[in-house]
Write a protein that holds these residues in place. Sequence first.
Motif, mmCIF file in Angstrom:
data_model
loop_
_atom_site.group_PDB
_atom_site.id
_atom_site.type_symbol
_atom_site.label_atom_id
_atom_site.label_comp_id
_atom_site.label_asym_id
_atom_site.label_seq_id
_atom_site.Cartn_x
_atom_site.Cartn_y
_atom_site.Cartn_z
ATOM 1 N N MET A 1 22.563 5.714 4.096
ATOM 2 C CA MET A 1 21.107 5.773 4.088
ATOM 3 C C MET A 1 20.607 6.226 5.452
ATOM 4 O O MET A 1 21.120 5.800 6.488
ATOM 5 C CB MET A 1 20.531 4.382 3.765
ATOM 6 N N LYS A 2 19.567 7.057 5.434
ATOM 7 C CA LYS A 2 18.950 7.484 6.691
ATOM 8 C C LYS A 2 17.484 7.808 6.438
ATOM 9 O O LYS A 2 17.150 8.553 5.518
ATOM 10 C CB LYS A 2 19.672 8.704 7.260
ATOM 11 N N GLY A 66 19.725 5.654 -0.143
ATOM 12 C CA GLY A 66 20.749 4.612 -0.099
ATOM 13 C C GLY A 66 20.107 3.253 0.004
ATOM 14 O O GLY A 66 18.886 3.111 -0.028
ATOM 15 N N ALA A 67 20.937 2.234 0.134
ATOM 16 C CA ALA A 67 20.434 0.861 0.227
ATOM 17 C C ALA A 67 21.279 0.071 1.208
ATOM 18 O O ALA A 67 22.482 0.342 1.377
ATOM 19 C CB ALA A 67 20.458 0.193 -1.146
ATOM 20 N N VAL A 68 20.642 -0.886 1.866
ATOM 21 C CA VAL A 68 21.346 -1.725 2.832
ATOM 22 C C VAL A 68 20.593 -3.047 2.951
ATOM 23 O O VAL A 68 19.395 -3.113 2.626
ATOM 24 C CB VAL A 68 21.417 -1.012 4.212
ATOM 25 N N THR A 69 21.288 -4.101 3.359
ATOM 26 C CA THR A 69 20.597 -5.357 3.670
ATOM 27 C C THR A 69 20.632 -5.561 5.177
ATOM 28 O O THR A 69 21.568 -5.124 5.853
ATOM 29 C CB THR A 69 21.251 -6.570 2.970
ATOM 30 N N ALA A 70 19.597 -6.242 5.681
ATOM 31 C CA ALA A 70 19.511 -6.484 7.121
ATOM 32 C C ALA A 70 18.886 -7.852 7.360
ATOM 33 O O ALA A 70 18.075 -8.314 6.556
ATOM 34 C CB ALA A 70 18.662 -5.399 7.783
ATOM 35 N N PRO A 71 19.267 -8.517 8.469
ATOM 36 C CA PRO A 71 18.698 -9.839 8.767
ATOM 37 C C PRO A 71 17.178 -9.736 8.942
ATOM 38 O O PRO A 71 16.697 -9.018 9.825
ATOM 39 C CB PRO A 71 19.376 -10.255 10.067
ATOM 40 N N THR A 115 25.038 -5.002 -0.496
ATOM 41 C CA THR A 115 23.844 -4.994 -1.349
ATOM 42 C C THR A 115 24.140 -5.630 -2.708
ATOM 43 O O THR A 115 23.237 -6.170 -3.350
ATOM 44 C CB THR A 115 23.327 -3.560 -1.552
ATOM 45 N N ALA A 116 25.400 -5.589 -3.122
ATOM 46 C CA ALA A 116 25.773 -6.189 -4.412
ATOM 47 C C ALA A 116 25.567 -7.703 -4.401
ATOM 48 O O ALA A 116 25.426 -8.326 -5.464
ATOM 49 C CB ALA A 116 27.222 -5.865 -4.746
#
Length: 373
Positions: A1-2, A66-71, A115-116
Amino acid sequence: MKLTIDRAALLKSLAHVQSVVERRNTIPILSNILIEAKDGDSVSLTATDMDLDIVEQVSCPVALPGAVTAPAHTLYDIVRKLPDGASVELTSEPEKERVTVRAGRSTFTLPSLPTADFPSLASDDLPFNFTLSSAELKALIDRTSFAISTEETRYYLNGIYLHATQQPSGPVMRGVATDGHRLARVELPLPKGAEGIPGVIMPRKVVLELRKLLDESDGAVTIGLSDTRIRLAFGAITLSSKLIDGTFPDYERVIPTGNDKVMELNRNSFAEAVDRVATISTEKSRAVKIALGTNGLTLTANSPEAGSALEELEVSYTSNPFEIGFNSRYLLDILKQVQGDVAQFIMADAASPTVVRDRADGSAIYVLMPMRV
């Protein structure tokens, strides 16, 4: 992802979603937000505590979907401390389980979780759908939420009870809240599509989050409802929450109908007097005494440590003299919600519930239990 996004737009959205994330979580993924960049020009930010979900769409150019998780809280603090006008680049490398934040000469690399692992949000088909204006919803929340109970053992009082009912003027939607010491009941015309809605209890957390978000919205709020979930969509934000699984008490039994002593007074002057006199009352009881006579009202408070206070006010009152005591904070909470100049107190005796009304607006009614002073 960008993707590249304006710092102000990202900060505003992060402020909304991170508010839902609990500071302490036993499930690590719930400390993260889900960032999903779609083909084209938008990104969605999602947070959940498993009861309440929030999703917000933000416009920005996406170079690589795209996808991502972040604190959640760490990312929010970083963006909050970036300079105004900065352009923020977010990139992710899922295989390395990290997300990179770049702005000017600053680079931050944050840990990511798969992400899952992020909970999939409920997409229940909600059978009732209707619309309220932001102003209507704000007024309903403001005029009831102060009476929501914070006592967790009586969990069924930890929210606003919403239901439809029939009045002589036509069908209405009611919002009711009570903590056992005071009760607030507000009505508004029943919106189209809300006919036959179940009586539901909207939890305190979603009420508070919704109220904050409504300050930034002046459009319509689309509400979806079932007997277990509520969804509220406005602007780019969608809030979805479980409802409290409990039975709200029969509040009508608490609202007295036979009270015969009517006092009318200037709401502003009375609130200011109560606030002044309450300076003397003890922190625990916050008690003030009202002595009513044909010449007006005498407001007093006494404390062994702080001394005593007395103030007199002109009021409209024609019944027999008597005295009644109230918790000053509860009294002020109700007076704040009276929109008109004249507040009407309808009383029976020193031990029975008092009804408070706004003489200029019949859509709201408040009940306050007296106390011994």
